[in-house]
Every structure is written in structure tokens, then in C-alpha cells.
Design a protein around this motif. Structure first.
Motif, PDB file in Angstrom:
ATOM      1  N   ALA A 177      -1.519   2.319  -8.783  1.00 12.42           N
ATOM      2  CA  ALA A 177      -0.994   3.660  -8.541  1.00 12.42           C
ATOM      3  C   ALA A 177      -1.638   4.701  -9.450  1.00 12.42           C
ATOM      4  CB  ALA A 177       0.518   3.670  -8.721  1.00 12.42           C
ATOM      5  N   VAL A 178      -1.770   4.382 -10.742  1.00 11.24           N
ATOM      6  CA  VAL A 178      -2.371   5.375 -11.637  1.00 11.24           C
ATOM      7  C   VAL A 178      -3.870   5.508 -11.387  1.00 11.24           C
ATOM      8  CG1 VAL A 178      -0.608   5.149 -13.422  1.00 11.24           C
ATOM      9  CG2 VAL A 178      -2.669   3.741 -13.558  1.00 11.24           C
ATOM     10  N   ALA A 179      -4.518   4.417 -10.983  1.00 10.38           N
ATOM     11  CA  ALA A 179      -5.940   4.504 -10.648  1.00 10.38           C
ATOM     12  C   ALA A 179      -6.152   5.415  -9.451  1.00 10.38           C
ATOM     13  CB  ALA A 179      -6.497   3.110 -10.366  1.00 10.38           C
ATOM     14  N   LEU A 180      -5.283   5.290  -8.444  1.00  9.42           N
ATOM     15  CA  LEU A 180      -5.365   6.157  -7.270  1.00  9.42           C
ATOM     16  C   LEU A 180      -5.045   7.599  -7.647  1.00  9.42           C
ATOM     17  CD1 LEU A 180      -5.725   6.462  -4.214  1.00  9.42           C
ATOM     18  CD2 LEU A 180      -3.304   5.865  -3.932  1.00  9.42           C
ATOM     19  N   ALA A 181      -4.056   7.782  -8.487  1.00  9.25           N
ATOM     20  CA  ALA A 181      -3.708   9.133  -8.937  1.00  9.25           C
ATOM     21  C   ALA A 181      -4.880   9.774  -9.671  1.00  9.25           C
ATOM     22  CB  ALA A 181      -2.483   9.075  -9.851  1.00  9.25           C
ATOM     23  N   GLN A 182      -5.544   9.010 -10.539  1.00  8.77           N
ATOM     24  CA  GLN A 182      -6.669   9.548 -11.310  1.00  8.77           C
ATOM     25  C   GLN A 182      -7.828   9.944 -10.413  1.00  8.77           C
ATOM     26  OE1 GLN A 182      -9.129   6.841 -13.824  1.00  8.77           O
ATOM     27  NE2 GLN A 182      -8.523   8.173 -15.531  1.00  8.77           N
ATOM     28  N   LYS A 183      -8.095   9.140  -9.408  1.00  5.02           N
ATOM     29  CA  LYS A 183      -9.229   9.418  -8.528  1.00  5.02           C
ATOM     30  C   LYS A 183      -8.944  10.544  -7.532  1.00  5.02           C
ATOM     31  CE  LYS A 183     -11.211   4.735  -8.609  1.00  5.02           C
ATOM     32  NZ  LYS A 183     -12.557   5.091  -9.097  1.00  5.02           N
ATOM     33  N   GLN A 190      -7.143   9.184   3.421  1.00  5.92           N
ATOM     34  CA  GLN A 190      -7.930   9.265   2.191  1.00  5.92           C
ATOM     35  C   GLN A 190      -7.363   8.334   1.113  1.00  5.92           C
ATOM     36  OE1 GLN A 190      -7.911  13.088   0.179  1.00  5.92           O
ATOM     37  NE2 GLN A 190      -9.996  12.771  -0.591  1.00  5.92           N
ATOM     38  N   GLU A 191      -6.034   8.299   0.967  1.00  5.42           N
ATOM     39  CA  GLU A 191      -5.411   7.402  -0.004  1.00  5.42           C
ATOM     40  C   GLU A 191      -5.777   5.950   0.290  1.00  5.42           C
ATOM     41  OE1 GLU A 191      -1.295   9.795  -1.229  1.00  5.42           O
ATOM     42  OE2 GLU A 191      -1.329   8.487   0.529  1.00  5.42           O
ATOM     43  N   LEU A 192      -5.655   5.551   1.545  1.00  2.00           N
ATOM     44  CA  LEU A 192      -5.929   4.162   1.909  1.00  2.00           C
ATOM     45  C   LEU A 192      -7.400   3.805   1.751  1.00  2.00           C
ATOM     46  CD1 LEU A 192      -3.654   3.789   5.069  1.00  2.00           C
ATOM     47  CD2 LEU A 192      -3.262   2.805   2.806  1.00  2.00           C
ATOM     48  N   LYS A 193      -8.277   4.737   2.061  1.00  2.00           N
ATOM     49  CA  LYS A 193      -9.710   4.484   1.920  1.00  2.00           C
ATOM     50  C   LYS A 193     -10.075   4.217   0.457  1.00  2.00           C
ATOM     51  CE  LYS A 193     -14.252   6.666   2.734  1.00  2.00           C
ATOM     52  NZ  LYS A 193     -14.841   5.505   3.434  1.00  2.00           N
ATOM     53  N   ILE A 194      -9.588   5.073  -0.437  1.00  2.00           N
ATOM     54  CA  ILE A 194      -9.885   4.907  -1.863  1.00  2.00           C
ATOM     55  C   ILE A 194      -9.237   3.634  -2.399  1.00  2.00           C
ATOM     56  CG2 ILE A 194      -9.512   5.886  -4.168  1.00  2.00           C
ATOM     57  CD1 ILE A 194      -9.736   8.662  -2.870  1.00  2.00           C
ATOM     58  N   GLU A 225       0.836  -1.208   0.000  1.00  2.00           N
ATOM     59  CA  GLU A 225       0.000   0.000   0.000  1.00  2.00           C
ATOM     60  C   GLU A 225       0.864   1.249   0.000  1.00  2.00           C
ATOM     61  OE1 GLU A 225      -4.011  -1.529   2.356  1.00  2.00           O
ATOM     62  OE2 GLU A 225      -2.209  -1.017   3.529  1.00  2.00           O
ATOM     63  N   LEU A 226       1.955   1.222   0.750  1.00  5.32           N
ATOM     64  CA  LEU A 226       2.862   2.365   0.785  1.00  5.32           C
ATOM     65  C   LEU A 226       3.451   2.637  -0.594  1.00  5.32           C
ATOM     66  CD1 LEU A 226       4.589   4.518   2.227  1.00  5.32           C
ATOM     67  CD2 LEU A 226       6.210   2.705   2.786  1.00  5.32           C
ATOM     68  N   MET A 227       3.936   1.609  -1.280  1.00  3.06           N
ATOM     69  CA  MET A 227       4.530   1.774  -2.600  1.00  3.06           C
ATOM     70  C   MET A 227       3.525   2.359  -3.589  1.00  3.06           C
ATOM     71  SD  MET A 227       6.616  -1.853  -2.728  1.00  3.06           S
ATOM     72  CE  MET A 227       7.163  -1.738  -4.426  1.00  3.06           C
ATOM     73  N   ILE A 228       2.285   1.881  -3.529  1.00  8.14           N
ATOM     74  CA  ILE A 228       1.250   2.372  -4.428  1.00  8.14           C
ATOM     75  C   ILE A 228       0.942   3.843  -4.159  1.00  8.14           C
ATOM     76  CG2 ILE A 228      -1.205   2.170  -5.028  1.00  8.14           C
ATOM     77  CD1 ILE A 228      -0.857  -0.890  -4.478  1.00  8.14           C
ATOM     78  N   CYS A 229       0.798   4.188  -2.891  1.00 12.35           N
ATOM     79  CA  CYS A 229       0.469   5.574  -2.533  1.00 12.35           C
ATOM     80  C   CYS A 229       1.586   6.529  -2.927  1.00 12.35           C
ATOM     81  CB  CYS A 229       0.173   5.686  -1.041  1.00 12.35           C
ATOM     82  SG  CYS A 229      -1.350   4.854  -0.534  1.00 12.35           S
TER      83      CYS A 229
END
Length: 259
Positions: free
Chosen positions: A36-42, A238-242, A10-14
Motif C-alpha cells: 500500500a505505501v509503495a503504491l502510494a509513493q509511486k 492505473q492503480e492495478l497496473k502499477i 488488490e482492493l484492500m491495497i488500493c
């Protein structure tokens, strides 16, 4: 957030999700890069243009695809093409970032995903390049995501599947690759590395919570440039929730260990 509130995947993705500027184009595969890009987009860059190797262009990812052929890769996409058209985008210089991993990585960001040992009689044979060589040769910036270990981060790379800065300054250009392209960031479970502008060698930029410079050095098989090192910001609530509720609720990626 405390270290026990999230895992290393999760840390690496965030951390990876915070890299991009709004409006850039990014080629991704499955796994950590896609999450990672999905999280960035959202959360951070709603106008990011996501490209999948098999043909999806600019989808709005509802959740993380489980493969590059998943229907999520074309969800509300502006276009669906085939692989040759994606490669043409690369050749035209239209892809800003690409995401890659590898079995071995050296100080210049060269990646081996072909063999361990002798090429003709290897100890281990991997899947090979796929499109990795093409993307790292022609995308403007390459992001490498890999767990940190002395076996993976080595100065004795057995085979260069994917070119980084090859043997140092100007070597990409001498090999016929685009100028001003090459490795940009390396994100591991322990740290974030960049590359020195003059020498093209890997340099330590930030250390993740719970690790020290000594930990990074012990798990790197070559000499890192170490100066002005920062502390990585941990994942936010917020990052972890999404990430957990929208992007990867089945824990396909975030449920793995960073090995």
C-alpha cells in the motif's frame, strides 16, 4: 473497474494507498501495508517518508520488499539505522502512521496477536507483539488491515497485545499513552471503518463493491456505529497496473486470498 477485474487483496491495497497525505511518515512491515505505501509513493504521495522497523528510513521503493530486511527497504534511502533509533523516532512523536494486523480486533480497536483462549493454556499461540505494541502506543494514527469475519472482529477479545482505545474515551491517556493517538482506520476485504470521536467505538464508513451493510453486520461480533455510509471507490486501471507490474509482479501478496 468491475469487481471481477480485481481481487480482494488488490482492493484492500488500493484503498489503503489513498489514505495518506504527502509528506507524512509511515512505519510499515511486509505484506499489504508495504504494498500500500509503495503504491502510494509511486502514485499519490511522492514525499511520503517510509520507515522500516529494522532501520531503513525514506527509501524509494523500486518494488515491494519480501521482508523488512530486504535490500529494497534501503534502496536510495536517506539513512540506515538500527531498531533502537526507529523506536526513538516513535518516542519523539515523529511517526505519523503505523500499519498493523491481528487475530482479534474489538470495537475500540484493541488488537490481539498473542493467544486464543487462556493465556497460560491457549488454544492457539501466535507470534506476539513484536513492535506492534510500541507502534500503536506512540504513532499518531494506527491503520489496521485485516479480513472481515465474526471470529476476528469480536467483542470478546482474549488478550490485548496492542492497545486501541482500550475501554473507551480517555482510557489511553489514563493508561499513560500519548493523547490524540490511537486507531484511525480499519480496512478489510468488505469495508472501511473509522472510529467515533466521542465514544471511540468503531464505525462503518464505506462498503466495498459487491457487499452490503448486512454482510458487514453478519461478519462483525459487536455493534458497529452505522451512519452516512459511502460506497468505496474500486481500484483504478492505473492503480492495478502499477501494483501488478511494478510493485508485486511475482504476486507475493496480491496472489493471496483475503482470509
Amino acid at each position: 473497474m468491475k469487481k471481477n477485474d480485481y481481487n480482494e487483496m488488490e482492493l484492500m491495497i488500493c484503498v489503503a494507498s489513498r489514505i495518506f497525505e504527502d509528506g507524512v511518515s509511515v512505519s510499515v512491515g511486509t505484506g499489504v501495508p508495504c504494498a500500500a505505501v509503495a503504491l502510494a509513493q509511486k502514485l499519490y504521495v511522492p514525499n511520503i517518508l517510509i520507515v522500516f522497523e529494522v532501520g531503513g528510513i525514506a527509501p524509494l521503493l523500486p518494488s515491494m520488499p519480501i521482508s523488512v530486511g530486504d535490500s529494497n527497504t534501503i534502496h536510495k534511502a536517506i539513512q540506515t539505522v538500527s531498531m533502537p533509533e526507529i523506536m526513538e523516532m516513535l518516542q519523539k512523536g515523529l511517526i505519523d502512521y503505523c500499519f498493523l494486523g491481528g487475530a482479534q480486533i474489538d470495537m475500540y480497536g484493541n488488537i490481539n496477536s498473542t493467544v486464543i483462549g487462556n493465556h497460560d493454556k491457549p488454544t492457539v499461540r501466535f507470534t506476539g507483539s513484536g513492535g506492534a505494541h510500541d507502534f500503536a502506543s506512540m504513532a499518531w494514527k494506527t491503520i489496521i488491515v485485516a479480513p472481515q469475519s465474526i471470529r476476528r472482529f469480536t467483542n470478546k477479545i482474549d488478550y490485548i497485545t496492542t492497545p486501541g482505545y482500550l475501554s473507551g474515551p480517555s482510557s489511553r491517556e489514563k493508561a499513560g499513552l500519548f493523547s490524540n493517538t490511537g486507531p484511525y482506520k480499519v480496512i478489510t476485504n468488505m469495508a472501511v471503518m473509522g472510529f467515533d470521536e466521542k465514544t471511540k467505538r468503531m464505525k462503518l464508513e464505506s462498503i466495498h463493491p459487491g457487499y452490503t451493510i448486512d454482510d458487514i453486520v453478519r461478519n462483525t461480533g459487536f455493534e458497529l456505529i452505522i451512519e452516512n455510509v459511502k460506497q468505496t471507490e474500486p481500484p483504478t486501471e492505473q492503480e492495478l497496473k502499477i501494483l501488478r507490474e511494478e510493485i508485486d509482479p511475482l504476486r507475493i501478496v496480491i496472489g493471496r486470498e483475503a482470509k
